[in-house]
Scaffold this motif. Structure first.
Motif, mmCIF file in Angstrom:
data_model
loop_
_atom_site.group_PDB
_atom_site.id
_atom_site.type_symbol
_atom_site.label_atom_id
_atom_site.label_comp_id
_atom_site.label_asym_id
_atom_site.label_seq_id
_atom_site.Cartn_x
_atom_site.Cartn_y
_atom_site.Cartn_z
ATOM 1 N N LYS A 7 8.960 -8.099 -3.634
ATOM 2 C CA LYS A 7 8.433 -8.295 -2.480
ATOM 3 C C LYS A 7 7.172 -9.322 -2.071
ATOM 4 C CE LYS A 7 11.432 -4.938 -1.126
ATOM 5 N NZ LYS A 7 12.724 -5.254 -0.459
ATOM 6 N N LEU A 8 6.051 -9.091 -2.800
ATOM 7 C CA LEU A 8 4.650 -9.648 -2.598
ATOM 8 C C LEU A 8 4.497 -10.710 -3.687
ATOM 9 C CD1 LEU A 8 2.669 -6.473 -1.820
ATOM 10 C CD2 LEU A 8 3.405 -8.033 -0.169
ATOM 11 N N ARG A 9 3.666 -11.525 -3.302
ATOM 12 C CA ARG A 9 3.025 -12.709 -4.101
ATOM 13 C C ARG A 9 1.384 -12.669 -3.826
ATOM 14 N NH1 ARG A 9 5.668 -16.247 -7.155
ATOM 15 N NH2 ARG A 9 3.645 -17.351 -7.387
ATOM 16 N N SER A 10 0.731 -12.609 -4.972
ATOM 17 C CA SER A 10 -0.618 -12.789 -4.860
ATOM 18 C C SER A 10 -1.049 -14.106 -4.792
ATOM 19 C CB SER A 10 -1.702 -12.123 -5.940
ATOM 20 O OG SER A 10 -2.687 -12.162 -6.026
ATOM 21 N N THR A 11 -1.987 -14.576 -3.771
ATOM 22 C CA THR A 11 -2.284 -16.099 -3.513
ATOM 23 C C THR A 11 -3.828 -16.051 -3.497
ATOM 24 O OG1 THR A 11 -2.241 -16.262 -1.106
ATOM 25 C CG2 THR A 11 -0.127 -16.543 -2.362
ATOM 26 N N ALA A 13 -5.531 -17.007 -1.013
ATOM 27 C CA ALA A 13 -5.932 -16.602 0.253
ATOM 28 C C ALA A 13 -5.622 -15.286 0.455
ATOM 29 C CB ALA A 13 -5.007 -17.534 1.036
ATOM 30 N N GLY A 14 -4.574 -14.286 -0.280
ATOM 31 C CA GLY A 14 -4.561 -13.067 0.068
ATOM 32 C C GLY A 14 -3.044 -12.856 -0.551
ATOM 33 N N LEU A 15 -2.413 -11.785 0.069
ATOM 34 C CA LEU A 15 -1.092 -11.335 -0.516
ATOM 35 C C LEU A 15 -0.026 -11.886 0.537
ATOM 36 C CD1 LEU A 15 -1.848 -7.640 -1.329
ATOM 37 C CD2 LEU A 15 -1.834 -9.652 -2.658
ATOM 38 N N ALA A 16 0.936 -12.503 0.136
ATOM 39 C CA ALA A 16 2.041 -13.074 0.840
ATOM 40 C C ALA A 16 3.510 -12.272 0.661
ATOM 41 C CB ALA A 16 2.307 -14.619 0.197
ATOM 42 N N HIS A 17 4.026 -12.494 1.616
ATOM 43 C CA HIS A 17 5.607 -11.989 1.754
ATOM 44 C C HIS A 17 6.466 -12.909 2.543
ATOM 45 C CE1 HIS A 17 5.520 -10.623 5.994
ATOM 46 N NE2 HIS A 17 4.044 -10.365 5.708
ATOM 47 N N TRP A 18 7.535 -12.633 2.447
ATOM 48 C CA TRP A 18 8.618 -13.517 3.197
ATOM 49 C C TRP A 18 9.014 -12.662 4.615
ATOM 50 C CZ3 TRP A 18 10.336 -18.164 2.785
ATOM 51 C CH2 TRP A 18 11.501 -18.634 3.577
ATOM 52 N N THR A 73 4.530 -1.345 7.426
ATOM 53 C CA THR A 73 4.466 0.016 7.157
ATOM 54 C C THR A 73 5.293 0.604 5.979
ATOM 55 O OG1 THR A 73 3.273 0.493 9.361
ATOM 56 C CG2 THR A 73 3.935 2.388 8.019
ATOM 57 N N ALA A 74 4.949 1.146 4.975
ATOM 58 C CA ALA A 74 6.037 1.630 4.023
ATOM 59 C C ALA A 74 7.190 0.530 3.982
ATOM 60 C CB ALA A 74 6.300 3.060 4.510
ATOM 61 N N GLY A 75 7.014 -0.639 3.651
ATOM 62 C CA GLY A 75 8.012 -1.777 3.330
ATOM 63 C C GLY A 75 8.849 -2.103 4.463
ATOM 64 N N PRO A 93 13.569 -3.953 7.175
ATOM 65 C CA PRO A 93 13.111 -3.742 6.051
ATOM 66 C C PRO A 93 12.629 -5.164 5.214
ATOM 67 C CG PRO A 93 15.237 -2.900 6.009
ATOM 68 C CD PRO A 93 14.874 -3.561 7.254
ATOM 69 N N LEU A 94 11.417 -4.991 4.712
ATOM 70 C CA LEU A 94 10.743 -6.270 3.963
ATOM 71 C C LEU A 94 11.466 -6.642 3.135
ATOM 72 C CD1 LEU A 94 8.137 -7.922 3.968
ATOM 73 C CD2 LEU A 94 7.362 -6.301 1.961
ATOM 74 N N PRO A 95 12.109 -7.952 3.021
ATOM 75 C CA PRO A 95 12.993 -8.522 2.004
ATOM 76 C C PRO A 95 12.307 -8.843 0.915
ATOM 77 C CG PRO A 95 12.436 -10.418 3.713
ATOM 78 C CD PRO A 95 11.786 -8.823 4.245
ATOM 79 N N ASP A 96 13.318 -8.829 -0.164
ATOM 80 C CA ASP A 96 12.886 -9.785 -1.472
ATOM 81 C C ASP A 96 12.421 -11.034 -1.044
ATOM 82 O OD1 ASP A 96 13.404 -7.107 -2.656
ATOM 83 O OD2 ASP A 96 15.144 -7.957 -3.551
ATOM 84 N N LEU A 97 11.519 -11.599 -1.932
ATOM 85 C CA LEU A 97 11.239 -12.952 -1.923
ATOM 86 C C LEU A 97 12.325 -13.715 -2.239
ATOM 87 C CD1 LEU A 97 7.932 -12.650 -4.055
ATOM 88 C CD2 LEU A 97 7.953 -13.102 -1.544
#
Length: 105
Positions: A7-11, A13-18, A73-75, A93-97
């Motif tokens: 779900k998350l990438r570290s960059t 500039a901060g944390l990234a999500h789709w 909140t909680a994904g 729901p937060l999707p996968d990258l």
């Protein structure tokens, strides 16, 4: 820097999500002007950030303002009604990258 979970990438500039509402990546900065901006609960699979996140930009020849405002909140992305995309007011729901944005993609 790189993929932390599905779900998350570290960059830098901060944390990234789709974002499925904008169909693009959003970065949540760790710091703004040298000060902490958002808190992160450390859960890389079902993250919570606080407070709300607001992204805005201009798009197209007419420079139309676009907004994406949400609580994560909680994904779950809780899109605020002032977002300018079709998911405004919905909980998603937060999707996968996407595969192209994964380290092994």
């Amino acid at each position: 820097m790189g993929q932390m979970s599905a779900k998350l990438r570290s960059t830098e500039a901060g944390l990234a999500h789709w974002c499925p509402g904008c169909d693009k990546m959003h970065i949540i900065p760790e710091y703004r002007m040298g000060w902490p901006s958002w808190t992160f609960d450390g859960n890389v699979d079902q993250p919570t950030f606080s407070p709300s996140v607001l992204h805005y930009w201009r798009e197209g020849e007419e420079e139309t303002e676009k907004r994406c405002h949400y609580f994560l909140t909680a994904g779950v992305l809780h899109y605020c009604g002032d977002s300018s995309h079709p998911l405004a007011g919905q909980n998603v729901p937060l999707p996968d990258l996407p595969m192209a944005l994964r380290d092994n993609g």
